[in-house]
Design a protein around this motif. Structure first.
Motif, short mmCIF file in Angstrom:
data_model
loop_
_atom_site.label_atom_id
_atom_site.label_comp_id
_atom_site.label_asym_id
_atom_site.label_seq_id
_atom_site.Cartn_x
_atom_site.Cartn_y
_atom_site.Cartn_z
N SER A 1 -4.03 9.42 -1.09
CA SER A 1 -3.95 9.16 0.36
C SER A 1 -5.32 9.16 1.00
O SER A 1 -5.62 8.32 1.87
CB SER A 1 -3.05 10.20 1.02
N VAL A 2 -6.17 10.08 0.61
CA VAL A 2 -7.55 10.13 1.14
C VAL A 2 -8.30 8.85 0.77
O VAL A 2 -8.99 8.25 1.61
CB VAL A 2 -8.29 11.37 0.62
N VAL B 1 0.83 -1.21 0.00
CA VAL B 1 0.00 0.00 0.00
C VAL B 1 0.86 1.26 0.00
O VAL B 1 0.66 2.18 -0.80
CB VAL B 1 -0.95 0.00 1.22
N THR B 2 1.84 1.31 0.90
CA THR B 2 2.70 2.49 0.95
C THR B 2 3.50 2.63 -0.34
O THR B 2 3.70 3.73 -0.83
CB THR B 2 3.67 2.43 2.15
N PHE B 3 3.91 1.50 -0.91
CA PHE B 3 4.68 1.57 -2.14
C PHE B 3 3.83 2.03 -3.32
O PHE B 3 4.36 2.56 -4.30
CB PHE B 3 5.32 0.22 -2.44
N SER B 4 2.50 1.86 -3.24
CA SER B 4 1.61 2.39 -4.27
C SER B 4 1.71 3.91 -4.32
O SER B 4 1.80 4.51 -5.39
CB SER B 4 0.17 1.96 -4.01
N VAL B 5 1.67 4.53 -3.14
CA VAL B 5 1.77 5.99 -3.08
C VAL B 5 3.18 6.43 -3.50
O VAL B 5 3.34 7.39 -4.26
CB VAL B 5 1.45 6.49 -1.66
N VAL B 6 4.19 5.72 -3.00
CA VAL B 6 5.57 6.04 -3.38
C VAL B 6 5.75 5.89 -4.89
O VAL B 6 6.43 6.70 -5.54
CB VAL B 6 6.56 5.14 -2.62
N SER B 7 5.12 4.87 -5.49
CA SER B 7 5.24 4.65 -6.92
C SER B 7 4.63 5.79 -7.72
O SER B 7 5.16 6.17 -8.78
CB SER B 7 4.57 3.33 -7.31
N LEU B 8 3.51 6.33 -7.24
CA LEU B 8 2.93 7.50 -7.90
C LEU B 8 3.92 8.66 -7.85
O LEU B 8 4.14 9.34 -8.86
CB LEU B 8 1.61 7.89 -7.23
N ALA B 9 4.53 8.87 -6.69
CA ALA B 9 5.51 9.96 -6.55
C ALA B 9 6.71 9.73 -7.46
O ALA B 9 7.21 10.65 -8.12
CB ALA B 9 5.96 10.07 -5.10
N ILE B 10 7.18 8.48 -7.54
CA ILE B 10 8.32 8.16 -8.41
C ILE B 10 7.95 8.40 -9.87
O ILE B 10 8.73 8.99 -10.64
CB ILE B 10 8.76 6.70 -8.21
N LEU C 1 3.84 15.20 2.02
CA LEU C 1 5.18 15.70 2.33
C LEU C 1 6.26 14.77 1.80
O LEU C 1 7.44 15.15 1.75
CB LEU C 1 5.33 15.85 3.84
N LEU C 2 5.88 13.55 1.40
CA LEU C 2 6.82 12.63 0.77
C LEU C 2 7.07 12.99 -0.69
O LEU C 2 8.20 12.95 -1.18
CB LEU C 2 6.28 11.19 0.88
#
Length: 452
Positions: free
Chosen positions: A111-112, A61-70, A148-149
């Motif tokens: 995130s929401v 799950v966290t890597f999904s958000v990180v992947s969007l940022a990447i 903030l990430l």
């Protein structure tokens, strides 16, 4: 702080020297950041097998958000670097500002959604009911700070597009160091600060991201790499569309990884909490072992994009081949080191004999495919730098859902968890061969388009 490599040198200096000058600061930054993420896992592991398994369940799950940022960072770097290579500096500065705003908005929305659907998501991942309170403690704070990430990650992409890989590495390393300092204090408590357990690990991350956001925004403004003034014939929507045309497919390709990880976690969950905990540790060891791959995936795209902008195709091909050779040599050395150190690494993370056995099994088998995995990842990042995001997305689909997940599952049916690991290695070898041929075809297409 001066850039280690100027924009001009990306299109003129020798490729091996330029790539090395761009990559070594990233290696240090990524190594520091991932090392402290491994430290994060170490501290959570001291809380017991259940907290370690709970945090391992959060990784897809966290890597999904990180992947969007990447992915958004990839789109930002590709667009800005190509414009700088073509001499459109003012447009690149404006696009950098737009990239930061759009990225923050998209991560906030994701995130929401993650917060609202948290329980069904982790139920689908087969998380045991007793682990759900620990998972929720961690994810509530993580989602709250995820915006903030993304800002430091996209801000670092703006810096890399100009040839500056040193400053992003310092920012990454600073964030990792701060996270490692905050972790034991917030997880176990110190003086008036209460012990927060897994929630403390999440808060440590959010605090380090906050400091990184302040640093990167200040530095971008100080160096004049973002500009509020709209250039002539430019429009915010056009800038956002251009970045997202690469960033969203790149994000989609990156988000396939946690989706595949989620499927793999669900498969491994059938072997019990020790297997999930071991797989979580193994995934973090993989991140640490893949430092050179990650570093080159950040330093190679600006080099390719700027040379494409300057229509220097032979330099693009040379950069790609040089990066691949480097990865294969480095990953072979890393495998030999892991092979020798496997018993010590396993004992470092756990005192549970079954978890330790599975960690050792992971280390003996999975790193055999990391060199091939590096070829796939660098080909993927090269496609994005060439403004071919759909090729990158298609390659990711082939790697994960045509090869990795099916072959791992078939391996598990044949030889349990050991077969699962072997299937993953075979998948990486087959996909690397496909990636090599795909890149050659992509280069021919680029040449033909410029001639036409």
């Amino acid at each position: 702080m001066a850039s280690a490599v100027s924009a001009k040198s990306l299109t003129s200096d020798p490729i091996p020297t330029t790539l090395w000058q761009m990559t070594w600061p990233v290696v240090i930054g990524v190594l520091t950041l991932i090392s402290f993420n491994v430290v994060d896992t170490f501290f959570v592991g001291l809380l017991g097998t259940d907290p370690l398994a709970a945090v391992s369940f959060t990784f897809p799950v966290t890597f999904s958000v990180v992947s969007l940022a990447i992915g958004l960072g990839i789109g930002t770097s590709a667009v800005l670097a190509r414009k700088r290579g073509a001499g459109h500096e003012e447009q690149a500065r404006f696009d950098g500002l737009i990239a930061l705003g759009v990225s923050a908005l998209l991560v906030a929305i994701l995130s929401v959604l993650g917060y609202l659907f948290m329980q069904p998501i982790f139920a689908a991942l087969q998380a045991q009911e007793r682990l759900l309170p620990l998972i929720e403690d961690y994810m509530l704070l993580w989602f709250a700070g995820a915006t903030l990430l993304v800002i430091p990650m996209v801000g670092n992409a703006v810096l890399r597009s100009s040839g500056d890989t040193r400053t992003p590495s310092i920012i990454m390393a600073s964030g990792g160091l701060l996270n490692a300092v905050f972790d034991p204090i917030l997880i176990f408590g110190l003086g008036p600060i209460p012990a927060m357990g897994v929630q403390g690990a999440a808060l440590a991350s959010v605090l380090s991201w906050s400091i990184g956001t302040v640093l990167v925004l200040w530095y971008l403004h100080y160096k004049g790499l973002i500009r509020f003034k709209i250039p002539e014939r430019a429009h915010p929507l056009n800038s956002a569309r251009e970045i997202l045309s690469i960033g969203l497919p790149a994000a989609g390709a990156n988000m396939l990884t946690p989706l595949a990880m989620a499927v793999m976690t669900a498969i491994i969950a059938a072997y019990g909490a020790p297997a999930v905990a071991a797989f979580g540790v193994g995934s973090r060891i993989e991140s640490l072992a893949s430092v050179m791959i990650l570093a080159l995936s950040m330093s190679l795209p600006p080099l390719i994009s700027q040379n494409l902008g300057a229509m220097q195709f032979e330099r693009v091909r040379e950069a790609y081949i040089t990066a691949l050779r480097s990865v294969l040599v480095v990953q072979l050395v890393i495998y030999l080191v892991l092979l020798v150190g496997a018993p010590y690494i396993a004992n470092l993370f756990t005192d549970d004999p079954e978890v330790a056995r599975l960690i050792r099994l992971f280390i003996y088998i999975m790193p055999l495919g990391y060199g091939m995995q590096g070829i796939i990842i660098l080909t993927n990042s090269s496609f994005n730098a060439m403004h071919e995001p759909m090729s990158a997305l298609a390659l990711s689909i082939v790697r994960l859902f045509v090869m990795f997940v099916p072959l791992s599952y078939v391996g598990s049916l044949i030889a349990d968890i050991q077969g699962l690991f072997i299937g993953g290695v075979i998948a990486n070898v087959l996909t690397a061969a496909i990636a090599w041929r795909w890149f050659q075809r992509g280069m021919r297409k680029q040449r033909n388009e410029e001639v036409a």
